[in-house]
Design a protein around this motif. Structure first.
Motif, short mmCIF file in Angstrom:
data_model
loop_
_atom_site.label_atom_id
_atom_site.label_comp_id
_atom_site.label_asym_id
_atom_site.label_seq_id
_atom_site.Cartn_x
_atom_site.Cartn_y
_atom_site.Cartn_z
N ASP A 95 0.82 -1.22 0.00
CA ASP A 95 0.00 0.00 0.00
C ASP A 95 0.86 1.26 0.00
O ASP A 95 0.43 2.31 0.45
N ASP A 96 2.09 1.15 -0.49
CA ASP A 96 2.98 2.32 -0.45
C ASP A 96 3.37 2.78 -1.85
O ASP A 96 4.43 3.37 -2.03
N PHE A 97 2.52 2.51 -2.84
CA PHE A 97 2.90 2.86 -4.21
C PHE A 97 2.76 4.36 -4.45
O PHE A 97 1.86 5.00 -3.92
N VAL A 98 3.68 4.89 -5.26
CA VAL A 98 3.65 6.32 -5.57
C VAL A 98 3.30 6.50 -7.05
O VAL A 98 3.43 5.58 -7.86
N LEU A 99 2.88 7.71 -7.40
CA LEU A 99 2.55 8.01 -8.79
C LEU A 99 3.83 7.98 -9.62
O LEU A 99 4.85 8.51 -9.23
N ASP A 100 3.74 7.33 -10.78
CA ASP A 100 4.86 7.33 -11.71
C ASP A 100 4.31 7.82 -13.05
O ASP A 100 3.38 7.24 -13.58
N HIS A 101 4.84 8.82 -13.59
CA HIS A 101 4.28 9.59 -14.69
C HIS A 101 2.74 9.54 -14.70
O HIS A 101 2.12 8.98 -15.56
N ASN A 102 2.21 10.19 -13.69
CA ASN A 102 0.78 10.50 -13.51
C ASN A 102 -0.10 9.33 -13.08
O ASN A 102 -1.28 9.53 -12.79
N HIS A 103 0.42 8.12 -13.02
CA HIS A 103 -0.45 6.99 -12.68
C HIS A 103 0.18 6.10 -11.62
O HIS A 103 1.39 5.95 -11.56
N PRO A 146 -4.96 1.13 -14.33
CA PRO A 146 -5.90 0.75 -13.29
C PRO A 146 -5.82 1.69 -12.08
O PRO A 146 -4.78 2.32 -11.84
N ASP A 147 -6.92 1.79 -11.33
CA ASP A 147 -6.96 2.60 -10.10
C ASP A 147 -6.80 1.71 -8.89
O ASP A 147 -7.26 0.56 -8.88
N GLN A 148 -6.19 2.27 -7.85
CA GLN A 148 -6.04 1.52 -6.60
C GLN A 148 -7.34 1.64 -5.82
O GLN A 148 -7.81 2.74 -5.56
N VAL A 149 -7.93 0.48 -5.47
CA VAL A 149 -9.19 0.52 -4.72
C VAL A 149 -9.01 0.00 -3.30
O VAL A 149 -9.92 0.09 -2.47
N GLY A 150 -7.87 -0.57 -3.00
CA GLY A 150 -7.60 -1.07 -1.67
C GLY A 150 -6.14 -1.47 -1.61
O GLY A 150 -5.42 -1.35 -2.60
N SER A 151 -5.71 -1.97 -0.45
CA SER A 151 -4.32 -2.37 -0.31
C SER A 151 -4.02 -3.54 -1.26
O SER A 151 -4.62 -4.61 -1.13
N GLY A 152 -3.16 -3.32 -2.21
CA GLY A 152 -2.81 -4.36 -3.16
C GLY A 152 -3.95 -4.78 -4.06
O GLY A 152 -3.96 -5.89 -4.59
N ASP A 153 -4.92 -3.90 -4.25
CA ASP A 153 -6.09 -4.24 -5.07
C ASP A 153 -6.35 -3.11 -6.07
O ASP A 153 -6.45 -1.94 -5.69
N PHE A 154 -6.43 -3.48 -7.36
CA PHE A 154 -6.57 -2.47 -8.42
C PHE A 154 -7.75 -2.84 -9.32
O PHE A 154 -7.98 -4.01 -9.59
N HIS A 155 -8.45 -1.80 -9.78
CA HIS A 155 -9.60 -2.01 -10.67
C HIS A 155 -9.42 -1.24 -11.96
O HIS A 155 -8.87 -0.13 -11.96
N LEU A 156 -9.93 -1.84 -13.03
CA LEU A 156 -9.89 -1.16 -14.32
C LEU A 156 -11.17 -1.53 -15.07
O LEU A 156 -11.47 -2.71 -15.24
N THR A 157 -11.91 -0.52 -15.50
CA THR A 157 -13.05 -0.80 -16.36
C THR A 157 -12.51 -1.07 -17.75
O THR A 157 -11.81 -0.24 -18.32
N LEU A 158 -12.78 -2.28 -18.25
CA LEU A 158 -12.13 -2.70 -19.50
C LEU A 158 -12.66 -1.92 -20.69
O LEU A 158 -13.84 -1.64 -20.80
#
Ligand code: CU
Length: 497
Positions: free
Chosen positions: A253-261, A281-293
């Motif tokens: 849960d410590d990820f930082v933005l890298d070129h805007n994402h 994808p967007d971060q929706v929880g700790s270690g959990d990412f969602h992307l609307t395909l």
């Protein structure tokens, strides 16, 4: 650091346990970077060691003449240690080439490191820092010939020791020239038997100790974060990270933005490699990412997800997912899609081209070198031409940069997401430059960067990516550049010797 005696790896390791570790890209550990150290433009190659502690090999070529000397200093990228650099080392000139420098540095612990380069010469002094993710990625095996020789020598040593003990017990108290009485011979036999048993037990215990150390070390060998992909109702791709257990300091849960994402996801239809998506994808929880395909053709996709930890450590997570034809959304924002001819069953690409005609009439051109060699540093240079075959004049920055490239081996063992500044994660590069205390903002000197805030400067239609293929074989290169509101994806194939 190079002048220090190497302390035991585990002592160092414990001291630096606070450093978060990981590994950049997949199967492509060497760092290639290009940037300006003040007035000098440097192409830097850092080959991190396979084992930690180990020696990183460093090469620098200055394309600006006049560099007399370059010093190198290894430091952690973040934390207290990054503010107390050790004494710098001088690089050497191994050849008559006045602008080519080599050097090596000890990397003492797993972690997020940087190497600071200070160049001095006729134009004054300049500084640039390049992040280096350092992890043990394997153990060195002993060569069988060497093992056999050492075993023979060991046996001779053991028997020699037994012989010496026997001789001492038999003859030590006998005057020279006299033969030992039978009592002494018996005593010698007993002493030799006891010595033999003790030495053999010693060898067995030693072997046990060695194996225990080896097992211990193997637990420090980098284990990438794993990722599970599922599709949830509403065409939502769910990416869940799984920590396979490695260093306790690693967080999800410590990820930082890298070129805007927060995450850059490449989805490549596999094994044809004929469809590629670059999504976020967007971060929706700790270690959990969602992307609307988005709308995607059916097939199995290989997913490569790039993230960067708070200490500047990049990781690439890999998984696959099989999708039916997806009636998804339109592409929006920084989303991009590209199509290409199918890679042949032998893994050889069919795009042995120097130019790729794009769907809207534009063309991307690669200044392809005559031969491509593994591990050789190279500038991969691409130009976007408009429908009239002229350099595109409506260029824009794609996520803050002139271009993005993915180098993917057709057997799936290599994936590297590269920028004009090189293989390093942009987020880590910014952390490193911020510490240099140079008067200006050094990021403005990074090619492809710094122009976002300067509307008066047009975005060039040519982009260069410093990189070197890690191994021989067949690769496909996806290059993305933006003009007006279109993100173009050019595809090129490379056979590497
Ligand atoms: Cu990118």
């Amino acid at each position: 650091m190079p002048n220090l005696k190497v302390p035991r790896w585990f002592v160092c390791f414990l001291l630096l346990l606070s450093a978060l570790p990981a590994s950049a890209h997949v199967g492509s550990p060497d760092v290639y970077a290009e940037g300006d150290a003040g007035p000098y433009k440097l192409f830097v190659v850092i080959r991190p060691p396979l084992v930690i502690p180990g020696v990183a090999e460093i090469e620098v070529r200055s394309s600006t003449p006049g560099v007399d000397n370059i010093t190198i200093t290894p430091m952690l990228l973040t934390g207290d240690a990054s503010r107390h650099p050790p004494v710098p080392d001088n690089m050497t000139k191994p050849s008559n080439d006045a602008q080519f420098f080599t050097g090596h540095l000890w990397i003492m612990a797993t972690g997020s490191w940087q190497v600071r380069f200070v160049a001095t010469g006729s134009k004054g002094e300049g500084v640039i820092s390049i992040p280096v993710p350092a992890t043990a990625i394997g153990t060195r095996k002993m060569q069988s010939g060497m093992g056999f020789m050492l075993a023979v020598l060991g046996v001779i040593l053991l028997l020699g020791m037994v012989g010496i003990i026997g001789a001492a017990a038999r003859d030590a108290q006998i005057p020279p020239g006299k033969t030992a009485p039978p009592a002494n011979r018996r005593r010698a036999f007993v002493a030799m038997t006891v010595a033999f048993v003790i030495l053999v037990v010693g060898v067995i215990l030693g072997n046990k100790w060695w194996n225990a150390e080896a097992t211990d070390y193997s637990s420090y060998i980098y284990k990438p974060l794993q990722m599970n992909a599922t599709v949830q109702p509403g065409n939502i791709l769910d990416l869940k990270m799984v920590d396979p257990g490695w260093l306790r300091a690693r967080k999800l849960d410590d990820f930082v933005l890298d070129h805007n994402h927060i995450m850059h996801l490449y989805a490549i239809r596999w094994p044809a490699m004929d469809v590629v998506f670059h999504l976020h994808p967007d971060q929706v929880g700790s270690g959990d990412f969602h992307l609307t395909l988005p709308e995607m053709p059916a097939g199995t996709y290989r997913l490569y997800a790039d993230v960067v930890h708070a200490n500047g450590f990049p990781e690439t997570l890999v998984t696959t997912i099989t999708l039916p034809f997806t009636h998804g959304r339109e592409l929006i924002g920084d989303d991009a899609e590209g199509t290409a001819p199918v890679v042949t069953s032998t893994g050889r690409g069919t795009q042995t081209n120097t130019s790729d005609k794009l769907p809207d009439g534009y063309t991307m051109v690669w200044k392809r070198p005559a031969t491509l060699t593994a591990k050789a540093p190279e500038d991969f240079t691409f130009t976007l031409l408009d429908a009239n075959g002229q350099p595109a004049k409506d260029m824009g920055l794609y996520m803050g940069m002139v271009g993005h490239a993915a180098f993917v081996k057709t057997d799936g063992t290599v994936f590297a997401h590269i920028h004009p500044s090189g293989t390093v994660a942009m987020a880590a590069l910014m952390m490193a430059q911020a510490q240099n205390g140079t008067s200006g903002n050094s990021m403005n000197d990074m090619p492809g960067m710094g122009m976002s805030g300067n509307a008066s400067q047009p975005v060039p239609s040519t982009v260069s990516f410093p990189y070197g293929f890690p191994t021989p074989g067949n690769y496909r290169i996806f290059v993305q550049m933006k003009h007006a509101n279109t993100v173009e994806t050019g595809t090129f194939d490379a056979e590497v010797q």
